[in-house]
Design a protein around this motif. Structure first.
Motif, short mmCIF file in Angstrom:
data_model
loop_
_atom_site.label_atom_id
_atom_site.label_comp_id
_atom_site.label_asym_id
_atom_site.label_seq_id
_atom_site.Cartn_x
_atom_site.Cartn_y
_atom_site.Cartn_z
N ILE A 5 0.85 -1.21 0.00
CA ILE A 5 0.00 0.00 0.00
C ILE A 5 0.87 1.24 0.00
CG2 ILE A 5 -1.67 1.32 1.35
CD1 ILE A 5 -2.97 -1.04 0.14
N GLY A 113 -16.94 -8.64 -2.71
CA GLY A 113 -16.56 -7.28 -2.33
C GLY A 113 -15.22 -7.19 -1.61
N ARG A 114 -14.61 -8.33 -1.31
CA ARG A 114 -13.35 -8.32 -0.56
C ARG A 114 -12.15 -8.28 -1.51
NH1 ARG A 114 -14.60 -10.65 4.68
NH2 ARG A 114 -12.62 -9.63 5.12
N GLN A 115 -10.99 -7.85 -0.97
CA GLN A 115 -9.76 -7.91 -1.76
C GLN A 115 -9.51 -9.36 -2.16
OE1 GLN A 115 -6.40 -6.24 0.22
NE2 GLN A 115 -7.15 -4.15 0.03
N HIS A 122 -11.04 -19.05 8.36
CA HIS A 122 -10.68 -17.65 8.08
C HIS A 122 -9.34 -17.50 7.38
CE1 HIS A 122 -13.58 -14.82 10.28
NE2 HIS A 122 -14.21 -15.91 9.95
N SER B 101 -15.81 -10.29 12.35
CA SER B 101 -15.40 -9.67 11.09
C SER B 101 -16.09 -10.29 9.88
CB SER B 101 -13.88 -9.78 10.91
OG SER B 101 -13.49 -11.09 10.59
N ALA B 105 -16.70 -6.47 8.07
CA ALA B 105 -15.39 -6.61 7.44
C ALA B 105 -14.77 -5.24 7.19
CB ALA B 105 -15.53 -7.36 6.13
N PRO B 106 -13.54 -5.06 7.65
CA PRO B 106 -12.91 -3.75 7.46
C PRO B 106 -12.89 -3.30 6.00
CG PRO B 106 -11.39 -5.34 8.50
CD PRO B 106 -12.70 -5.99 8.40
N ASP B 107 -12.65 -4.26 5.06
CA ASP B 107 -12.58 -3.82 3.67
C ASP B 107 -13.96 -3.62 3.05
OD1 ASP B 107 -12.77 -6.55 3.93
OD2 ASP B 107 -11.60 -7.02 2.16
N VAL B 371 -6.09 -0.02 5.20
CA VAL B 371 -6.06 -1.48 5.25
C VAL B 371 -5.90 -1.93 6.70
CG1 VAL B 371 -4.77 -3.51 4.56
CG2 VAL B 371 -5.13 -1.65 2.94
N ARG B 373 -4.94 -5.04 8.81
CA ARG B 373 -4.39 -6.38 8.68
C ARG B 373 -5.09 -7.29 9.66
NH1 ARG B 373 2.02 -6.75 8.38
NH2 ARG B 373 1.91 -5.28 10.10
N GLU B 374 -5.52 -8.46 9.18
CA GLU B 374 -6.07 -9.42 10.12
C GLU B 374 -4.94 -9.89 11.03
OE1 GLU B 374 -8.79 -12.34 8.94
OE2 GLU B 374 -9.89 -10.99 7.62
#
Lengths: 379, 379
Positions: A5, A113-115, A122, B101, B105-107, B371, B373-374
């Motif tokens: 990033i 919708g996720r990266q 998980h 999550s 979800a963060p993203d 971003v 990070r998990e």
């Protein structure tokens, strides 16, 4: 991920600078907005020449094609219904909690919708889950083309440890214990026997029915000349000419069904992904990924095989300068695996208003979604 | 669901008709675009009067406030780190596959992009998963306000049969078996003992750190007068005046922290949801749902408590005519539970260009995502 990033942030600053300097939008000396609309209102063989490279095999943009699945055929419809039920059934996974629809959700345009998708326990996937819309059109499946049919494709996420983590050797036996499935298999295949092959075939057949709906672009080429705004007509023209998008994104689904290296391999670094090369072991395929179709593209962010980009303007800035180039370190000059960006990519130097017109045209490739009801699961 | 969609389609046709007839955008006789920008470039107490109802308790729009969690405090930071780990840990669920999550979800801006979330055994939820951004600001949690704190809230999705389906009586024992958690609990709370209370407290404390970043709107009110476009300044003005949004969406987070009935109860029908009334049993609360904040609202479609709307233009058309009214059937006149739309809602009759300006202002409430990070899960 953070490092990438940060790296990209610097890259984008540079790109923004380049793009600000590029010259402002000009249609060319001879074409006014009116004459452009008039030209594109005619049949596509009379449109302005597309700016495609010599000897390139390509197809003109065109309207939606019908799905190859004939739903009027009763027996095929029964296979589709079974496939749809299986598609939403989490018992296809080892944990009984993850279904195909977990990463290909109808209300997220058949993606998630996720990266990258999050799978069993998980664990993250390596690549972005592609939308299943119009998936019947692709000759090879997955970003790296490792499956030759949807039937072949179906098994792989089912058994991947970081996706559905199902022991496929045990799958047919496991599903056979669900009595409610027997009549469904019977209706679809003539006997109630549950086999992996039948599971994969029905999943594949259902997926071939997942198609886009009509877009403003389709209505425009069918003769509804006001279906595109002025800005979108300009975007369509740029798409086919100056911006050179049509070199790869062509045909009715805006994809050449081929693979290209855009320069996002991260070669020799932590997130290295050599794409098609992993499958063919042909050095020419290093870093090649499948050209995605562009119907509903504005609804399927984040983009690219690694899902790292969620800003279409930023993506156009990147194309603007011809994508990142591989830095060749001393000693690497003769490395046969050194990634080489596709020759089709060149700095296209769009102005800001040209980029806006292009994005506006991509908006005209969006169709309204319809609600897909999840199926009641057999018991 | 299909029936609702069809019903709403008819409604929208009607709405579109009404909205086309509404008069075109006028700023009022005395206000030019220039003077409007000038007015709003000053401090907010000198802004034009907001069009709010008499006796309404409200707060002016304002900049982001700091999270109440002090991350410079070492011991609090350890609680946050533990909470973050637990937030991403699917072992908090009965199946070991669903974490907080999964639906936040963060993203996906701390939500899941779905109409309603899909939980244990793919059972659907009743309502749309709200974003967790700035959740610390809310006095009551859930769409129906049934929890008074994030600590209290945490237990409910954990044990809901259609969410994480965890037997919470067994939770502390289950998590205690994961040896890697002991040092984390020790760092956070001084002893390695794992209790439900500690789990909920650390989850809540982590969630209080999930905050929006600065938006163009924030930069504008800090004095960067070009941070909003002309259209967005007009949208801000409409938001506070003609469109009356500010009656409910006010304060730094664009929410009054209160509950209102917008007329979406489906009273007496299949999808009936009486909201706050289910909790208070007070007939005045029938159909009331929490006012969501609007920071990053353009990134958190689909909208409303049932997630049924993914078109902001359509939503404004609905507000335009004062939302759907409950049809009173014979005999229902004295039904104390007959839903009554909030009096704050009135037909606002925005023109198309006014709606566009309002949406453009909502775009100015979006901030860039970062971003997350998990975390590596303890073993």
């Amino acid at each position: 991920m953070k490092k990438i990033i940060f790296g990209l942030s610097f890259l984008f600053c540079g790109l923004a600078f380049v793009s600000f300097r590029s010259h402002e939008f000009k249609l060319g000396d001879e074409l006014s907005l009116d004459s452009l609309r008039k030209l594109y209102s005619g049949p596509s063989h009379l449109w302005p020449s597309a700016n495609v490279d010599k000897n390139l095999k390509w197809e003109e943009l065109g309207p939606l094609q019908p799905s190859p699945v004939n739903l009027k055929n009763d027996s095929i419809r029964k296979v589709v219904e079974l496939g749809k039920t299986l598609f939403f059934d989490p018992r296809l996974s080892g944990s009984n909690q993850i279904s195909c629809s977990s990463c290909h959700a109808p209300d997220l345009n058949w993606s998630d919708g996720r990266q990258v998708s999050i799978g069993h326990d998980h664990q993250p996937n390596k690549r972005n889950a592609p939308s299943l819309e119009n998936v019947w059109y692709f000759k090879k499946l997955f970003w790296d083309g490792r499956a030759n049919s949807l039937e072949e494709q179906a098994q792989m996420p089912l058994e991947a440890h970081n996706e559905m983590n199902q022991d496929v050797k045990n799958l047919a036996r496991k599903m056979s214990k669900i009595k409610g499935y027997r009549p469904l298999f019977n209706d679809a295949f003539g006997t109630p026997t549950i086999t992996n092959q039948r599971i994969f075939e029905s999943l594949a057949t259902f997926q071939r029915t997942i198609v886009s709906r009509k877009t403003p672009f389709d209505r425009f080429i069918e003769g509804e000349i006001k279906a595109l705004t002025d800005q979108q007509v300009v975007g369509l023209h740029l798409f086919r000419t100056k911006a050179r998008c049509i070199n790869c994104h062509n045909g009715p689904y805006f994809t050449d069904n081929d693979f290209h290296n855009l320069g996002l391999t991260y070669y020799g670094r932590k997130y290295e992904d050599l794409g098609l090369y992993n499958i063919t072991k042909n050095p020419e395929d290093v870093g090649k990924f499948k050209t995605p179709g562009l119907r509903n593209v504005m609804k399927t962010a984040p983009w690219f095989h690694n899902g790292l980009f969620d800003d279409m303007d930023g993506i156009l800035n990147m194309y603007n300068m011809g994508m990142p180039m591989q830095v060749v370190k001393p000693g690497q000059e003769k490395d046969p695996l050194l990634p080489k960006n596709d020759k089709l990519l060149r700095g296209i130097r769009l102005s800001n208003s040209e980029k806006q017109a292009l994005i506006s045209f991509l908006d005209a490739l969006s169709s309204s979604s319809y609600v897909v009801r999840e199926v009641a699961l057999p018991k």
